[in-house]
Design a protein around this motif. Structure first.
Motif, PDB file in Angstrom:
ATOM      1  N   ALA A   1      -1.990  -0.371   3.793  1.00 54.90           N
ATOM      2  CA  ALA A   1      -1.353  -1.651   3.536  1.00 54.90           C
ATOM      3  C   ALA A   1       0.141  -1.464   3.329  1.00 54.90           C
TER       4      ALA A   1
ATOM      5  N   ARG B   1       3.798  -3.554   1.927  1.00 57.78           N
ATOM      6  CA  ARG B   1       4.312  -4.691   1.182  1.00 57.78           C
ATOM      7  C   ARG B   1       5.798  -4.856   1.455  1.00 57.78           C
TER       8      ARG B   1
ATOM      9  N   TYR C   1       0.255  -6.779  -1.430  1.00 52.21           N
ATOM     10  CA  TYR C   1       0.499  -6.293  -0.073  1.00 52.21           C
ATOM     11  C   TYR C   1       0.397  -7.419   0.935  1.00 52.21           C
TER      12      TYR C   1
ATOM     13  N   TRP D   1      -2.049  -5.492   6.516  1.00 48.15           N
ATOM     14  CA  TRP D   1      -3.209  -4.611   6.401  1.00 48.15           C
ATOM     15  C   TRP D   1      -3.623  -4.096   7.773  1.00 48.15           C
TER      16      TRP D   1
END
Length: 124
Positions: free
Chosen positions: A97, A99, A111, A114
């Protein structure tokens, strides 16, 4: 926009090792905090490890401390999770993930992007 593709999962015996990789696309990769999560069947997605944009700061779940190591190579747009001394309870789908902030975080809600996940199965 960041696209993430995990690889490196598979079947391993208890006590063995695996190295997961996450290939990221997008111009902002070096600015993104990155994390690894996992989800076992019938369970929630759990935090495993996270790393800051430059790799100077990391965070680990208690279950991962002393066995797993997260790292990144910004020149290659890659994030890694080295997993040693694997246990059957580590069996799960592992997700990478990203962010929008540079710091590591342990909550899935922090986050924004994905990957599709890679299966890790540890046999006893």
């Amino acid at each position: 926009q960041v696209q993430l593709v995990e690889s490196g999962g598979g079947l391993v015996q208890a006590g063995g090792s695996l190295r997961l990789s996450c290939a990221a696309s997008g111009r902002t990769f070096s600015s993104n905090g990155m994390g690894w999560f996992r989800q076992a069947p019938g369970k929630e997605r759990d935090f495993v490890a996270a790393i800051s944009r430059a790799g100077a700061s990391t965070r680990y779940a208690d279950s991962a401390k002393d066995r797993f190591t997260i790292s990144r190579d910004n020149a290659k747009n890659q994030v890694y999770l080295q997993m040693n001394r694997l246990k059957p309870e580590d069996t799960a789908v592992y997700y990478c993930a990203a962010r929008s902030y540079s710091s590591p975080a342990s909550s899935a809600g922090d986050y924004d992007y994905w990957g599709q996940g890679t299966q890790v199965t540890v046999s006893s």
